[in-house]
Design a protein around this motif. Structure first.
Motif, PDB file in Angstrom:
ATOM      1  N   SER A 146      -7.919   8.375  -3.560  1.00 43.03           N
ATOM      2  CA  SER A 146      -7.413   7.403  -4.537  1.00 43.03           C
ATOM      3  C   SER A 146      -8.576   6.680  -5.185  1.00 43.03           C
ATOM      4  O   SER A 146      -9.603   6.408  -4.552  1.00 43.03           O
ATOM      5  CB  SER A 146      -6.468   6.397  -3.887  1.00 43.03           C
ATOM      6  OG  SER A 146      -7.147   5.582  -2.951  1.00 43.03           O
ATOM      7  N   THR A 185      -9.273  11.618   4.183  1.00 45.82           N
ATOM      8  CA  THR A 185      -8.746  10.625   3.250  1.00 45.82           C
ATOM      9  C   THR A 185      -9.895   9.766   2.740  1.00 45.82           C
ATOM     10  O   THR A 185     -10.822   9.449   3.490  1.00 45.82           O
ATOM     11  CB  THR A 185      -7.689   9.716   3.899  1.00 45.82           C
ATOM     12  OG1 THR A 185      -8.311   8.931   4.926  1.00 45.82           O
ATOM     13  CG2 THR A 185      -6.565  10.526   4.501  1.00 45.82           C
ATOM     14  N   SER A 198       0.591   7.826  -9.550  1.00 44.19           N
ATOM     15  CA  SER A 198      -0.130   6.630  -9.980  1.00 44.19           C
ATOM     16  C   SER A 198       0.764   5.411  -9.794  1.00 44.19           C
ATOM     17  O   SER A 198       1.996   5.511  -9.831  1.00 44.19           O
ATOM     18  CB  SER A 198      -0.584   6.747 -11.434  1.00 44.19           C
ATOM     19  OG  SER A 198       0.523   6.872 -12.308  1.00 44.19           O
ATOM     20  N   GLY A 214       1.115   3.630  -2.100  1.00 38.72           N
ATOM     21  CA  GLY A 214       0.407   4.856  -2.460  1.00 38.72           C
ATOM     22  C   GLY A 214      -0.307   5.469  -1.280  1.00 38.72           C
ATOM     23  O   GLY A 214      -0.253   6.691  -1.067  1.00 38.72           O
ATOM     24  N   GLN A 215      -0.993   4.639  -0.498  1.00 32.60           N
ATOM     25  CA  GLN A 215      -1.687   5.140   0.688  1.00 32.60           C
ATOM     26  C   GLN A 215      -0.704   5.701   1.703  1.00 32.60           C
ATOM     27  O   GLN A 215      -0.932   6.766   2.294  1.00 32.60           O
ATOM     28  CB  GLN A 215      -2.492   4.015   1.346  1.00 32.60           C
ATOM     29  CG  GLN A 215      -3.840   3.769   0.699  1.00 32.60           C
ATOM     30  CD  GLN A 215      -4.608   2.680   1.420  1.00 32.60           C
ATOM     31  OE1 GLN A 215      -4.887   1.643   0.832  1.00 32.60           O
ATOM     32  NE2 GLN A 215      -4.963   2.896   2.656  1.00 32.60           N
ATOM     33  N   LYS A 240       0.838  -1.202   0.000  1.00 35.83           N
ATOM     34  CA  LYS A 240       0.000   0.000   0.000  1.00 35.83           C
ATOM     35  C   LYS A 240       0.872   1.251   0.000  1.00 35.83           C
ATOM     36  O   LYS A 240       0.637   2.198   0.744  1.00 35.83           O
ATOM     37  CB  LYS A 240      -0.949  -0.025   1.194  1.00 35.83           C
ATOM     38  CG  LYS A 240      -1.895  -1.225   1.169  1.00 35.83           C
ATOM     39  CD  LYS A 240      -2.838  -1.246   2.350  1.00 35.83           C
ATOM     40  CE  LYS A 240      -3.750  -2.482   2.287  1.00 35.83           C
ATOM     41  NZ  LYS A 240      -4.646  -2.579   3.462  1.00 35.83           N
ATOM     42  N   GLN A 279      -3.769   2.599 -10.073  1.00 40.24           N
ATOM     43  CA  GLN A 279      -4.308   3.378  -8.963  1.00 40.24           C
ATOM     44  C   GLN A 279      -3.844   4.822  -9.088  1.00 40.24           C
ATOM     45  O   GLN A 279      -2.657   5.093  -9.244  1.00 40.24           O
ATOM     46  CB  GLN A 279      -3.834   2.801  -7.633  1.00 40.24           C
ATOM     47  CG  GLN A 279      -4.247   1.352  -7.410  1.00 40.24           C
ATOM     48  CD  GLN A 279      -3.679   0.772  -6.126  1.00 40.24           C
ATOM     49  OE1 GLN A 279      -2.767   1.343  -5.522  1.00 40.24           O
ATOM     50  NE2 GLN A 279      -4.207  -0.375  -5.707  1.00 40.24           N
ATOM     51  N   ILE A 280      -4.807   5.754  -9.015  1.00 42.68           N
ATOM     52  CA  ILE A 280      -4.518   7.181  -9.101  1.00 42.68           C
ATOM     53  C   ILE A 280      -4.701   7.795  -7.717  1.00 42.68           C
ATOM     54  O   ILE A 280      -5.750   7.612  -7.083  1.00 42.68           O
ATOM     55  CB  ILE A 280      -5.441   7.880 -10.109  1.00 42.68           C
ATOM     56  CG1 ILE A 280      -5.277   7.268 -11.505  1.00 42.68           C
ATOM     57  CG2 ILE A 280      -5.152   9.382 -10.149  1.00 42.68           C
ATOM     58  CD1 ILE A 280      -6.270   7.798 -12.527  1.00 42.68           C
ATOM     59  N   PHE A 281      -3.699   8.513  -7.248  1.00 43.15           N
ATOM     60  CA  PHE A 281      -3.760   9.218  -5.974  1.00 43.15           C
ATOM     61  C   PHE A 281      -3.700  10.720  -6.246  1.00 43.15           C
ATOM     62  O   PHE A 281      -2.774  11.195  -6.917  1.00 43.15           O
ATOM     63  CB  PHE A 281      -2.596   8.816  -5.065  1.00 43.15           C
ATOM     64  CG  PHE A 281      -2.728   7.437  -4.489  1.00 43.15           C
ATOM     65  CD1 PHE A 281      -3.193   7.253  -3.190  1.00 43.15           C
ATOM     66  CD2 PHE A 281      -2.406   6.322  -5.237  1.00 43.15           C
ATOM     67  CE1 PHE A 281      -3.321   5.989  -2.661  1.00 43.15           C
ATOM     68  CE2 PHE A 281      -2.534   5.042  -4.718  1.00 43.15           C
ATOM     69  CZ  PHE A 281      -3.004   4.875  -3.415  1.00 43.15           C
ATOM     70  N   ALA A 334       0.590   9.049   0.554  1.00 42.96           N
ATOM     71  CA  ALA A 334      -0.423  10.099   0.658  1.00 42.96           C
ATOM     72  C   ALA A 334      -0.608  10.532   2.110  1.00 42.96           C
ATOM     73  O   ALA A 334      -0.756  11.721   2.401  1.00 42.96           O
ATOM     74  CB  ALA A 334      -1.741   9.615   0.066  1.00 42.96           C
ATOM     75  N   GLU A 347      -0.328  14.643  -7.885  1.00 44.02           N
ATOM     76  CA  GLU A 347      -0.884  13.314  -8.116  1.00 44.02           C
ATOM     77  C   GLU A 347       0.237  12.309  -8.330  1.00 44.02           C
ATOM     78  O   GLU A 347       1.379  12.672  -8.621  1.00 44.02           O
ATOM     79  CB  GLU A 347      -1.831  13.309  -9.311  1.00 44.02           C
ATOM     80  CG  GLU A 347      -1.128  13.482 -10.661  1.00 44.02           C
ATOM     81  CD  GLU A 347      -2.076  13.222 -11.822  1.00 44.02           C
ATOM     82  OE1 GLU A 347      -2.040  12.106 -12.368  1.00 44.02           O
ATOM     83  OE2 GLU A 347      -2.843  14.144 -12.168  1.00 44.02           O
ATOM     84  N   PHE A 391      -9.485   6.522   0.480  1.00 43.07           N
ATOM     85  CA  PHE A 391      -8.676   5.607  -0.312  1.00 43.07           C
ATOM     86  C   PHE A 391      -9.538   4.443  -0.790  1.00 43.07           C
ATOM     87  O   PHE A 391      -9.904   3.558  -0.019  1.00 43.07           O
ATOM     88  CB  PHE A 391      -7.490   5.102   0.507  1.00 43.07           C
ATOM     89  CG  PHE A 391      -6.510   6.188   0.877  1.00 43.07           C
ATOM     90  CD1 PHE A 391      -6.107   7.123  -0.064  1.00 43.07           C
ATOM     91  CD2 PHE A 391      -5.996   6.289   2.161  1.00 43.07           C
ATOM     92  CE1 PHE A 391      -5.215   8.135   0.258  1.00 43.07           C
ATOM     93  CE2 PHE A 391      -5.101   7.291   2.493  1.00 43.07           C
ATOM     94  CZ  PHE A 391      -4.710   8.210   1.538  1.00 43.07           C
TER      95      PHE A 391
END
Length: 229
Positions: free
Chosen positions: A158, A125, A202, A40-41, A38, A217-219, A44, A200, A127
């Motif tokens: 996300s 958030t 990804s 990306g999470q 995880k 996955q896009i953040f 972020a 952003e 997600f």
């Protein structure tokens, strides 16, 4: 000045959550095993932690098991509130993050005048939680997030990049319905809801569960715009 309650009028829109919470109740104990990576999470949440004062209030929408986000934020000294539709997920989050406050609720419950008033937050958030909604509800959910934020509050979002609306997919031995947008459309929907996108990233992600396809996955790292709508 417009009335936020008017802008968030769900009207005759029927909220259909059939099977969604039940699926996550059933897979709760296996969820983190199916999604072990995880990054990306975590990145972020790191952004939020570096942007906010210690002690700031943060809402984790669709908090799941509380891992990693709610725990990460709580350990950093933030006041964490989590919301999830699944009873089992809320139970797990409470056990993983004893310092947090967790509610079993729908995001629609948090709208102005809704049944659950959790106050205002310095950051929110979301997600992979808004993808559980049909597209017709996602702009309303984003407006709800804006309502929950103090002026200038931060929003980390996300989504999985996909051109689908309320589409049934297999998910860790169950079935769920998901929605998504292609990259440019997602940005447009978020900006239209009253957010400025500050950055952003990804990730191409291959879950450990055999019945879940690889995904992009896009953040998005956003801030609540101060202008009225």
């Amino acid at each position: 000045m417009s009335n936020p309650a008017d802008e968030l009028d769900y009207g005759t829109l029927r909220l259909d959550r059939t099977g969604q919470a039940e699926a996550f109740d059933a897979i709760g104990d296996r969820y983190d095993e199916a999604f072990p990576h995880k990054e990306g999470q975590i990145a972020a949440a790191d952004w939020l932690m570096g942007s906010l004062r210690t002690g700031s209030r943060v809402l984790d929408l669709g908090c799941g098991t509380g891992l990693p986000t709610a725990r990460q934020l709580a350990l950093a000294g933030f006041e964490v509130v989590g919301v999830d539709l699944s009873d089992r997920m809320v139970e797990l989050a409470r056990s993983h993050v004893p310092g947090g406050v967790f509610h079993r609720a729908d995001i629609a419950d948090l709208r102005p005048g809704g049944p659950l008033d959790v106050g205002r937050f310095h950051a929110v958030t979301a997600f992979f939680s808004l993808l559980m909604l049909p597209r017709a509800e996602i702009p309303l959910a984003l407006r709800t997030v804006r309502h929950l934020l103090v002026p200038g509050g931060l929003f980390a979002l996300s989504m999985v990049e996909a051109d689908v609306d309320d589409f049934m997919i297999p998910f860790i031995g169950r079935s769920i319905r998901v929605s998504g947008y292609l990259h440019d459309e997602l940005r447009e929907v978020v900006e239209t809801a009253g957010f400025a996108i500050a950055g952003e990233s990804s990730y191409t992600y291959a879950p450990a569960a055999a019945d879940i396809q690889p995904e992009v996955q896009i953040f998005l790292r956003c801030a609540r715009r101060a202008d009225d709508f």
